[in-house]
Write a protein that holds these residues in place. Sequence first.
Motif, PDB file in Angstrom:
ATOM      1  N   UNK A   1     151.469  47.292  40.740  1.00  0.00           N
ATOM      2  CA  UNK A   1     151.407  46.383  41.850  1.00  0.00           C
ATOM      3  C   UNK A   1     150.327  46.801  42.687  1.00  0.00           C
ATOM      4  N   UNK A   2     149.181  47.291  41.991  1.00  0.00           N
ATOM      5  CA  UNK A   2     148.041  47.852  42.815  1.00  0.00           C
ATOM      6  C   UNK A   2     146.700  46.431  42.710  1.00  0.00           C
ATOM      7  N   UNK A   3     146.110  46.648  43.668  1.00  0.00           N
ATOM      8  CA  UNK A   3     144.749  45.789  43.610  1.00  0.00           C
ATOM      9  C   UNK A   3     143.628  46.842  43.717  1.00  0.00           C
ATOM     10  N   UNK A   4     142.522  46.646  42.722  1.00  0.00           N
ATOM     11  CA  UNK A   4     141.427  47.518  42.787  1.00  0.00           C
ATOM     12  C   UNK A   4     140.267  46.341  43.300  1.00  0.00           C
ATOM     13  N   UNK A   5     139.300  47.421  44.143  1.00  0.00           N
ATOM     14  CA  UNK A   5     138.079  46.636  44.776  1.00  0.00           C
ATOM     15  C   UNK A   5     137.197  47.766  44.489  1.00  0.00           C
TER      16      UNK A   5
ATOM     17  N   UNK B   1     123.269  54.059  42.395  1.00  0.00           N
ATOM     18  CA  UNK B   1     123.938  53.483  43.459  1.00  0.00           C
ATOM     19  C   UNK B   1     125.435  54.510  43.623  1.00  0.00           C
ATOM     20  N   UNK B   2     125.537  54.355  44.921  1.00  0.00           N
ATOM     21  CA  UNK B   2     127.258  54.857  44.867  1.00  0.00           C
ATOM     22  C   UNK B   2     128.224  53.611  44.711  1.00  0.00           C
ATOM     23  N   UNK B   3     129.409  54.060  44.198  1.00  0.00           N
ATOM     24  CA  UNK B   3     130.341  53.112  43.721  1.00  0.00           C
ATOM     25  C   UNK B   3     131.487  53.524  44.659  1.00  0.00           C
ATOM     26  N   UNK B   4     132.101  52.925  45.435  1.00  0.00           N
ATOM     27  CA  UNK B   4     133.447  53.325  45.811  1.00  0.00           C
ATOM     28  C   UNK B   4     134.399  52.252  45.232  1.00  0.00           C
ATOM     29  N   UNK B   5     135.744  53.007  44.741  1.00  0.00           N
ATOM     30  CA  UNK B   5     136.689  52.312  44.197  1.00  0.00           C
ATOM     31  C   UNK B   5     137.973  52.264  45.305  1.00  0.00           C
ATOM     32  N   UNK B   6     138.265  51.099  45.673  1.00  0.00           N
ATOM     33  CA  UNK B   6     139.490  51.070  46.567  1.00  0.00           C
ATOM     34  C   UNK B   6     140.753  50.830  45.912  1.00  0.00           C
TER      35      UNK B   6
ATOM     36  N   UNK C   1     150.807  47.733  50.984  1.00  0.00           N
ATOM     37  CA  UNK C   1     150.424  49.150  51.619  1.00  0.00           C
ATOM     38  C   UNK C   1     149.093  48.792  52.204  1.00  0.00           C
ATOM     39  N   UNK C   2     148.467  49.889  52.555  1.00  0.00           N
ATOM     40  CA  UNK C   2     147.081  49.948  53.088  1.00  0.00           C
ATOM     41  C   UNK C   2     146.086  50.580  52.051  1.00  0.00           C
ATOM     42  N   UNK C   3     144.743  49.840  52.219  1.00  0.00           N
ATOM     43  CA  UNK C   3     143.741  50.202  51.228  1.00  0.00           C
ATOM     44  C   UNK C   3     143.500  51.821  51.536  1.00  0.00           C
ATOM     45  N   UNK C   4     142.859  52.438  50.386  1.00  0.00           N
ATOM     46  CA  UNK C   4     142.337  53.420  50.423  1.00  0.00           C
ATOM     47  C   UNK C   4     141.414  53.864  49.395  1.00  0.00           C
ATOM     48  N   UNK C   5     140.349  54.797  49.443  1.00  0.00           N
ATOM     49  CA  UNK C   5     139.431  55.199  48.490  1.00  0.00           C
ATOM     50  C   UNK C   5     140.288  55.943  47.414  1.00  0.00           C
ATOM     51  N   UNK C   6     140.006  55.534  46.362  1.00  0.00           N
ATOM     52  CA  UNK C   6     140.438  56.062  45.224  1.00  0.00           C
ATOM     53  C   UNK C   6     139.498  56.791  44.326  1.00  0.00           C
ATOM     54  N   UNK C   7     138.391  56.447  44.271  1.00  0.00           N
ATOM     55  CA  UNK C   7     137.197  57.121  43.604  1.00  0.00           C
ATOM     56  C   UNK C   7     135.929  57.024  44.476  1.00  0.00           C
TER      57      UNK C   7
END
Length: 147
Positions: free
Chosen positions: A78-82, A102-107, A113-119
Amino acid sequence: MAAERVLQSQEFAALYAEVQRFYAHQMRILDAHDAERWAGTFTEDAVFELPSLSGPLRARAGLARYVRAGEARQRRVGNRLHHWIGMLDVRPQADGSLHTRCSALVYVTPRGGSSRVLYVCVMEDVLVRIRGRWRTAHRRVTRDDLA
């Protein structure tokens, strides 16, 4: 000489904007789990190195399978990644390719729920132009949380 530098600067600015648009497009279709379109932004014989995999993904078919498997995992939990790309460095090479970093952030956003940085990652690519379009020939991703 100054006019030549300005022209070179303008040409580089246009190239830089073009690469930014390429990555924005690539990440949007990745986040939409459009596996074949995303794989199509790579060369036929692309190599994709991820620290979470035992070996590199090779060729477009392997890339598309990876995206489809990721979509299934995210749907089950049930997650979404961005993905967000920033701090882009573009270095043109003598052969016409580009080396980028570049830097890449995966949310991750859990359902309800609320988004958070995963990686937090660094992404290093070799881009080549094929029939007027940029394609990723090689991608190496490293993650800050892994040695």
